[in-house]
Structures are given as C-alpha cells and as structure tokens.
Design an enzyme around this catalytic site. Structure first.
Site, PDB file in Angstrom:
ATOM      1  N   ASP A  17       8.754 -37.757  11.797  1.00 45.25           N
ATOM      2  CA  ASP A  17      10.113 -37.841  12.344  1.00 45.25           C
ATOM      3  C   ASP A  17      10.345 -39.280  12.770  1.00 45.25           C
ATOM      4  O   ASP A  17      10.437 -39.588  13.952  1.00 45.25           O
ATOM      5  CB  ASP A  17      10.243 -36.868  13.529  1.00 45.25           C
ATOM      6  CG  ASP A  17      11.609 -36.964  14.190  1.00 45.25           C
ATOM      7  OD1 ASP A  17      12.524 -37.564  13.603  1.00 45.25           O
ATOM      8  OD2 ASP A  17      11.751 -36.440  15.309  1.00 45.25           O
ATOM      9  N   SER A  18      10.420 -40.154  11.792  1.00 48.46           N
ATOM     10  CA  SER A  18      10.497 -41.587  12.097  1.00 48.46           C
ATOM     11  C   SER A  18      11.945 -42.050  12.114  1.00 48.46           C
ATOM     12  O   SER A  18      12.847 -41.314  11.713  1.00 48.46           O
ATOM     13  CB  SER A  18       9.748 -42.355  11.014  1.00 48.46           C
ATOM     14  OG  SER A  18      10.385 -42.146   9.776  1.00 48.46           O
TER      15      SER A  18
ATOM     16  N   ASP B 242      14.549 -45.072  10.463  1.00 51.08           N
ATOM     17  CA  ASP B 242      14.804 -45.339   9.049  1.00 51.08           C
ATOM     18  C   ASP B 242      13.799 -46.320   8.427  1.00 51.08           C
ATOM     19  O   ASP B 242      13.097 -47.022   9.138  1.00 51.08           O
ATOM     20  CB  ASP B 242      16.237 -45.860   8.902  1.00 51.08           C
ATOM     21  CG  ASP B 242      17.237 -44.793   9.329  1.00 51.08           C
ATOM     22  OD1 ASP B 242      16.820 -43.635   9.485  1.00 51.08           O
ATOM     23  OD2 ASP B 242      18.422 -45.121   9.509  1.00 51.08           O
TER      24      ASP B 242
ATOM     25  N   PRO C  49      11.193 -51.048  12.491  1.00 48.23           N
ATOM     26  CA  PRO C  49       9.842 -50.735  12.990  1.00 48.23           C
ATOM     27  C   PRO C  49       9.115 -49.612  12.241  1.00 48.23           C
ATOM     28  O   PRO C  49       7.885 -49.572  12.248  1.00 48.23           O
ATOM     29  CB  PRO C  49      10.081 -50.323  14.449  1.00 48.23           C
ATOM     30  CG  PRO C  49      11.520 -50.483  14.740  1.00 48.23           C
ATOM     31  CD  PRO C  49      12.211 -51.014  13.539  1.00 48.23           C
TER      32      PRO C  49
ATOM     33  N   GLU D  84       3.655 -41.716  19.034  1.00 45.65           N
ATOM     34  CA  GLU D  84       4.936 -42.438  19.162  1.00 45.65           C
ATOM     35  C   GLU D  84       4.589 -43.892  19.473  1.00 45.65           C
ATOM     36  O   GLU D  84       3.768 -44.165  20.340  1.00 45.65           O
ATOM     37  CB  GLU D  84       5.753 -41.794  20.294  1.00 45.65           C
ATOM     38  CG  GLU D  84       6.884 -42.618  20.843  1.00 45.65           C
ATOM     39  CD  GLU D  84       7.991 -42.898  19.830  1.00 45.65           C
ATOM     40  OE1 GLU D  84       8.551 -41.937  19.299  1.00 45.65           O
ATOM     41  OE2 GLU D  84       8.294 -44.088  19.593  1.00 45.65           O
TER      42      GLU D  84
END
Ligand code: AG3
Length: 285
Positions: free
Chosen positions: A155-156, A158, A162, A106
């Site tokens: 699981d980012s 859009d 970033p 993350e």
C-alpha cells in the site's frame, strides 16, 4: 473566504476539494504531510500534495486491497503490509481472527503519528496485539526478514518519489521470496486513465508478470483518486483470484463491508477493452 485544495491528476487536469480548515502540516524527512477537513469528504490525508485517503471514500480502497486476497487464500496467518502508515489496511485485516501476525513496514513515522492524532478511526487497530510496526525501508526490511508470509499488501504512495523502489523488478523478486509457496501479493497499481499513470502501471504490471506465475489486475471506483478510477494488482504463486475465490467461506465470516462483496470480487477482474489491451501488450513482451 474560499479555501480550496487542488491536485494535478494530469498536467492539464486538476481536482479540487473545498477546505474548512487545515489541521496538520509538516515536512518530514521523506515527504510533505497535510491533513485537512473538507465538507464533502471529511478529513483528508495528502502526501506531497496527493490525496492518500479521505474519511468518506477510504473504505473502497482499504476493503478492496484487503478482502480480495483474504477471500481467495484459505489460510492466511502471517501478513506483511508495506506503507499504509495511516492504518486503514490494518483496520480491515484486524477483523480476521485467523490472522496471527501483521508486520507493518512504514518508512515515515510522522505519517503514523499524524494519523493517530487526526484520523483516529482509521488508525484505530494499529495497537492490536498482532500488529508490529517497523519504521524502515521495506526493501531492507524484507531482505533481512526470516519471516515467511502468506500475504503481502503493498500500500505504497505512487511510483514517483519516495516509493519508487516499490515498483521495481528487484522489489517484486524480494516479495516473491518472502512469501510461502502458496503466497499472494497485492499492490496499489495506479490508474490506467491518464498517460503518465497508465505508463507507470504498464511498467509495473510487466515486472510483476515476469516474477509471479499468476498476475491479474482488478479495479475500483475511488472518487478522490485520478480519474476516479484505480487499479490493484493480484500476484500469486498458486491461487487464481476468481477461480479460487471461496465465496461461501468468506460469507460465513459475517464481516460487514460497505464496498466489497464476493459478487463484486468477480466483477472487479472484468476489465474494459482498452485496459485489457494495455495489459496484454506488456505481458507478451
Ligand atoms: N495509499 C496510497 C494510495 C495511492 C494513492 N495515489 C494517488 N491518489 N495518487 C492509500 C492508503 C489508504 N489506506
């Protein structure tokens, strides 16, 4: 006093939630983080003004991005999760005893901190002994990682902002290399409905199709996301998402789910005609 949160789902469309109170707000090094409480959807996490999850409909996204690949690949031991600092995906993965290791990469430690404090249910399995959290840029992390994975879950946020780098040809190539010879990558693939989202979805689908021999898209209904209509990408070196589904094996695990079923698994890969055409258009280019 009336308090509302509004998000642009398209330049001429807004989606609004009534707010009881704001619980948390900060500008981190990467993005603006907000957590607030709503009467209909419970607590909500928004990043840069986009709803990432609500307590009420989080199960749809987290179950669909996790259980679909888990029900296809028979031996998933090592998993890499990119983004997902809220812990929702880890919460679903941690239910599988066969998983040995979950690396979570993350970029923003403040997201994890805020979710531990204000969305403790969602973040509840981040302390599982198999989970290793790395605060890093995922491209840099995977390039360095000697680790080989059976599953990568992207699981980012859009493709604008970033997380832009997690939708590139280069990124998908790095993921391909970090997977074992029968590995699977799933990603949040945006929404096909509004123009801006649809074009971004087509671009990344094309790049994934150019990188992986098996590349399919599946869908779910998520009320708080744009058009209530969201897609996931399933890319793999070997397994087909429907032909290789082992429904009996998955049912034997006896996992209680609220959205995912092995029947729905198959149905999620049957797409409306307009979307089939959009995908074919870029697959043949
Ligand atoms: N992760 C990000 C999904 C992207 C949503 N984008 C949007 N609504 N515009 C969700 C995390 C759930 N665990």
């Amino acid at each position: 006093m009336e308090l509302w949160f509004s998000e642009f789902h398209a330049p001429d469309v807004q989606h609004s939630l009534r707010v009881n109170r704001q619980l948390f707000s900060m500008q981190s090094n990467f993005q603006r983080i907000d957590i607030f409480e709503t009467p209909e959807f419970g607590r909500v996490l928004a990043l840069d003004g986009n709803v990432q999850l609500t307590e009420r409909d989080e199960f749809i996204y987290d179950e669909m991005i996790t259980h679909v690949p888990m029900a296809v690949h028979p031996n998933i031991h090592d998993v890499l999760v990119i983004g997902a600092g809220d812990g929702g995906v880890v919460k679903e993965l941690a239910r599988y005893e066969t998983i040995r290791r979950i690396d979570l990469v993350e970029m923003d430690p403040e997201v994890v901190k805020a979710c531990r404090a204000y969305l403790p249910e969602n973040a509840s399995r981040l302390d599982d002994a198999r989970v290793h959290i790395y605060y890093d840029n995922a491209l840099r992390f995977i390039r360095r990682a000697a680790e080989q994975y059976d599953l990568i879950i992207v699981d980012s946020t859009d493709p604008f902002g970033p997380s832009e780098g997690y939708f590139t040809r280069e990124f998908y190539g790095i993921c391909y290399n970090a997977l074992r010879e029968d590995g699977i990558m799933v990603n949040q693939q945006g929404s096909p409905f509004y123009k801006h989202d649809a074009e971004a979805m087509q671009r990344s689908h094309q790049r994934i199709a150019q990188t992986f021999p098996v590349c399919r898209v599946y869908q779910a209904h998520i009320p708080t996301y744009a058009a209530g209509y969201w897609l996931f990408g399933f890319a793999s070196k070997k397994y087909h998402p429907v032909d290789d589904l082992d429904a009996e094996a998955w049912k034997k695990l006896n996992l209680q789910t609220k959205y995912y079923t092995t029947k729905l698994h198959k149905g999620a890969f049957y797409l409306p005609a307009f979307l089939e055409r959009m995908l074919e258009e870029v697959e043949t280019k």
